[in-house]
Design a protein around this motif. Structure first.
Motif, short mmCIF file in Angstrom:
data_model
loop_
_atom_site.label_atom_id
_atom_site.label_comp_id
_atom_site.label_asym_id
_atom_site.label_seq_id
_atom_site.Cartn_x
_atom_site.Cartn_y
_atom_site.Cartn_z
N GLN A 274 0.82 -1.20 0.00
CA GLN A 274 0.00 0.00 0.00
C GLN A 274 0.86 1.26 0.00
O GLN A 274 0.50 2.27 -0.60
N SER A 275 2.03 1.19 0.64
CA SER A 275 2.93 2.35 0.63
C SER A 275 3.42 2.64 -0.78
O SER A 275 3.61 3.82 -1.15
N ALA A 276 3.62 1.60 -1.57
CA ALA A 276 4.04 1.79 -2.97
C ALA A 276 2.93 2.44 -3.77
O ALA A 276 3.18 3.38 -4.55
N PHE A 277 1.70 1.97 -3.60
CA PHE A 277 0.57 2.57 -4.32
C PHE A 277 0.36 4.02 -3.89
O PHE A 277 0.02 4.88 -4.71
N ASN A 278 0.56 4.30 -2.61
CA ASN A 278 0.41 5.68 -2.14
C ASN A 278 1.43 6.60 -2.81
O ASN A 278 1.10 7.73 -3.22
N ILE B 86 3.02 6.04 -5.71
CA ILE B 86 2.68 6.15 -7.12
C ILE B 86 1.56 7.17 -7.32
O ILE B 86 1.60 8.00 -8.22
N GLY B 87 0.56 7.11 -6.46
CA GLY B 87 -0.54 8.07 -6.55
C GLY B 87 -0.08 9.50 -6.32
O GLY B 87 -0.61 10.44 -6.94
N ARG B 88 0.93 9.67 -5.47
CA ARG B 88 1.43 11.03 -5.19
C ARG B 88 2.14 11.64 -6.39
O ARG B 88 1.94 12.82 -6.73
N ILE B 89 2.99 10.86 -7.06
CA ILE B 89 3.81 11.41 -8.14
C ILE B 89 3.11 11.41 -9.49
O ILE B 89 3.59 11.99 -10.46
N LEU B 90 1.94 10.76 -9.56
CA LEU B 90 1.20 10.65 -10.81
C LEU B 90 0.10 11.71 -10.87
O LEU B 90 -0.61 11.94 -9.90
N LYS B 91 -0.04 12.34 -12.02
CA LYS B 91 -1.09 13.34 -12.21
C LYS B 91 -2.46 12.67 -12.13
O LYS B 91 -2.62 11.50 -12.49
N THR B 92 -3.47 13.42 -11.71
CA THR B 92 -4.84 12.91 -11.69
C THR B 92 -5.29 12.56 -13.11
O THR B 92 -4.97 13.27 -14.05
N TYR C 164 -3.29 -11.24 -8.76
CA TYR C 164 -4.68 -11.07 -8.34
C TYR C 164 -4.78 -10.18 -7.10
O TYR C 164 -5.67 -9.32 -7.01
N LEU C 165 -3.88 -10.39 -6.16
CA LEU C 165 -3.91 -9.58 -4.93
C LEU C 165 -3.49 -8.13 -5.23
O LEU C 165 -4.06 -7.18 -4.69
N ILE C 166 -2.50 -7.97 -6.10
CA ILE C 166 -2.07 -6.62 -6.48
C ILE C 166 -3.22 -5.86 -7.12
O ILE C 166 -3.42 -4.66 -6.87
N GLU C 167 -4.00 -6.54 -7.94
CA GLU C 167 -5.16 -5.90 -8.58
C GLU C 167 -6.18 -5.45 -7.55
O GLU C 167 -6.83 -4.40 -7.72
N GLU C 168 -6.33 -6.20 -6.47
CA GLU C 168 -7.26 -5.79 -5.41
C GLU C 168 -6.75 -4.54 -4.70
O GLU C 168 -7.53 -3.62 -4.41
N PHE C 169 -5.45 -4.48 -4.42
CA PHE C 169 -4.88 -3.29 -3.79
C PHE C 169 -5.04 -2.07 -4.70
O PHE C 169 -5.32 -0.96 -4.24
N ALA C 170 -4.86 -2.27 -6.00
CA ALA C 170 -4.91 -1.16 -6.95
C ALA C 170 -6.28 -0.50 -7.00
O ALA C 170 -6.39 0.70 -7.29
N LYS C 171 -7.32 -1.26 -6.70
CA LYS C 171 -8.68 -0.73 -6.80
C LYS C 171 -8.93 0.48 -5.90
O LYS C 171 -9.82 1.28 -6.16
N ILE C 172 -8.12 0.61 -4.86
CA ILE C 172 -8.34 1.70 -3.90
C ILE C 172 -8.15 3.05 -4.56
O ILE C 172 -8.92 3.98 -4.33
#
Length: 219
Positions: A130-134, A136-142, A184-192
């Motif tokens: 989740q820290s990685a997705f957070n 990625i979300g920070r440095i990526l434009k909306t 499959y689990l990574i895809e579930e995390f990504a949904k957030i």
């Protein structure tokens, strides 16, 4: 902010420290095809998106950046990150990209910096995903894009690992690294934080899906 790195043209150094994905040089043509197919699908996605600034998180020996350099001449800015401190040596070997040694869960890139983030066969190695997705979300434009590749860890995937490496374990053998998650689990995390736009199963759909190459849009 600038990201200045040392440069080198020592190709022997490059070969010694970045021969970390033996599958690209496998004696099995099918294995080589599968691993390069991940890169080709990623470049297909990027062509459709036509981003101007991207980053490859977990770039390894820079195979994807080489493919992008060959296939996409219109990309204005390319960055690449790896946890291996020797990644900076790639600055003297692979052109038109700035390589830096960083942890992808805590980079020094600016907020909303990138049109596209690529993360191939990296997220499964991060226990606190989740820290990685957070990050990625920070440095990526909306409304911009994330491309991932992740192993399925199916029975067929593990059987192939045994044939290639002599072990069913993800923690031993050549270029081994603990897999905390499967595709499959990574895809579930990504949904957030992301909407799934496209998914390619390589080489074939279930149950022969060894890798999922997914295209997401940041919410």
């Amino acid at each position: 902010k600038t990201y200045e790195m040392k440069h080198t043209t020592d190709n022997l150094y490059y070969e010694k420290y970045f021969n970390n994905m033996p599958e690209y040089r496998s004696n099995w043509s099918l294995v080589r095809w599968i691993f390069y197919k991940r890169l080709h699908v990623t470049v297909e996605y990027l062509r459709e998106l036509n981003p101007k600034i991207i980053v490859d998180l977990g770039c390894g020996e820079g195979k994807l950046i080489k493919e992008i350099n060959n296939e996409m001449r219109n990309l204005v800015e390319k960055y690449a990150v790896d946890l291996n401190q020797d990644v900076i040596k790639l600055n003297g070997n692979i052109k038109n990209c700035l390589f830096s040694c960083q942890n992808i869960t805590n980079t020094d890139f600016e907020d909303n910096m990138f049109d596209a983030v690529v993360c191939l066969d990296t997220l499964e190695h991060i226990e606190d995903i989740q820290s990685a997705f957070n990050e990625i979300g920070r440095i990526l434009k909306t409304k911009s894009y994330l491309i991932t590749s992740s192993p399925s860890e199916t029975v067929i995937y593990k059987l192939l690992r045994f044939i290639l490496k002599g072990t069913f374990s993800d923690s031993s053998g050549p270029a081994a690294g603990k897999h905390y998650h499967d595709a499959y689990l990574i895809e579930e995390f990504a949904k957030i934080g992301f909407d799934l736009i496209k998914s390619r199963k390589i080489p074939l759909p279930i149950p022969f899906d060894l890798f999922h190459v997914n295209l997401y849009m940041k919410k």
